[in-house]
Write a protein that holds these residues in place. Structure first.
Motif, short mmCIF file in Angstrom:
data_model
loop_
_atom_site.label_atom_id
_atom_site.label_comp_id
_atom_site.label_asym_id
_atom_site.label_seq_id
_atom_site.Cartn_x
_atom_site.Cartn_y
_atom_site.Cartn_z
N ARG A 2 0.84 -1.13 0.12
CA ARG A 2 -0.12 -0.22 0.13
C ARG A 2 0.90 1.20 -0.02
NH1 ARG A 2 -4.90 -0.38 3.79
NH2 ARG A 2 -5.61 1.31 2.64
N SER A 14 -2.69 3.95 -5.50
CA SER A 14 -2.05 2.70 -6.16
C SER A 14 -0.79 3.00 -6.79
CB SER A 14 -2.90 2.31 -7.24
OG SER A 14 -2.87 3.19 -8.34
N GLN A 16 4.77 2.09 -7.26
CA GLN A 16 3.28 1.65 -7.31
C GLN A 16 3.20 0.43 -6.55
OE1 GLN A 16 2.36 1.27 -11.42
NE2 GLN A 16 3.94 -0.43 -11.53
#
Length: 310
Positions: free
Chosen positions: A12, A27, A291
């Motif tokens: 995360r 994201s 990411q």
């Protein structure tokens, strides 16, 4: 032949545009020398220009922050129609233009740093003053003329931050949170600790030992263990403080327990403060983005928390 142990992965990512207000789970996020883009660019200050945080104003946890989806595209430039939207219980929504620069206000203070910032105007001031019940301003870091260096006692070079407590990135592992939750009567979510990067696929508290990691080709330096204040005791959904997890952390993660021969025995540690080595040549060869799902490669580490800086 034994198979190689899989590398941990980013599970995360979080940004916190306004210091001490609610974070945004994303994201992906562009990297900047001061942290993930938009992170802690704003801070609410009191009538003396000092930062308001959840330590004194836990209601800040209830302020929801929304950014335009395109704000996380690399090289994004806001227009006059680009807004950050704030929501809070009992309040009308507030829109803050991302491209407009207001008047400069002086003597804004966050911990040891004092400098100038852009005042976001009377409407924002009234909104936060009404919500917190005291005179306040919302200000934005004046990146045009100010630089806030991180503590040179822990890391050299040109590393800097905006309105974070001290460092541009905070990394935690899911396994560390899971290990803590096994000891608590009521498990707590990761938002109590307000990390920027959450990883999974490692042993609990492995991040204590990491002095250099690589994510998506970018090198990050582990600077010092993160000592925790009272904020993790504040329920981020209600703004109400309790005794946990600090009570349990004092028994399991205090300096006395994990660093018995070092100073600061009464501090508790959870997470690793980091900087991005943005001056590395490798940083210029890739799109400056990380990411969820990126592998985390540990390049250097110490053997125990006793050796880690704190």
């Amino acid at each position: 032949m034994e198979s190689a142990i899989p590398a941990p992965k980013v599970s995360r990512l979080f940004i916190y545009p306004i210091k001490s207000c609610r974070g945004i789970s994303v994201s992906h996020a562009p990297l900047t020398p001061t942290g993930l883009r938009w992170d802690r660019q704003w801070v609410v200050v009191n009538s003396q220009g000092r930062a308001c945080t959840q330590r004194v104003d836990p209601k800040l946890a209830l302020v929801e922050v929304q950014l335009p989806p395109e704000a996380l595209v690399e090289h994004y430039q806001p227009t006059n129609n680009s807004y950050m939207v704030l929501k809070a219980p009992g309040m009308e929504s507030l829109k803050i233009c991302l491209s407009k620069q207001h008047e400069v206000t002086e003597a804004i203070t966050v911990w040891e740093w004092t400098g100038s910032a852009w005042d976001e105007g009377i409407e924002a001031s009234r909104w936060f003053s009404d919500f917190l019940g005291k005179p306040c301003q919302l200000v934005r870091f004046n990146a045009a003329s100010e630089v806030r260096q991180v503590d040179p006692d822990y890391v050299g070079g040109q590393h800097r931050t905006y309105f974070s407590d001290g460092y541009p990135f905070l990394l935690l592992s899911q396994e560390s949170l899971d290990a803590l939750n096994e000891l608590l009567k009521e498990p707590i979510p990761i938002n109590r600790f307000r990390p920027n990067i959450l990883v999974e696929g490692c042993d609990p508290y492995s991040e204590d030992l990491w002095t250099e990691i690589k994510i998506s080709g970018f090198s990050f330096q582990g600077v010092k263990l993160c000592s925790r204040c009272k904020v993790p005791t504040i329920n981020q959904e209600t703004g109400i403080a309790g005794s946990e997890p600090t009570e349990t952390l004092m028994k399991t993660r205090s300096g006395k327990v994990i660093r018995p021969d070092a100073k600061n025995k009464n501090k508790v540690y959870f997470g690793q403060n980091m900087v991005w080595n943005w001056m590395d040549s490798s940083a210029e060869e890739n799109a400056k983005m990380i990411q969820v799902g990126d592998s985390v490669y540990v390049l250097r580490k110490v053997s125990s928390a006793v050796e880690a800086a704190a």
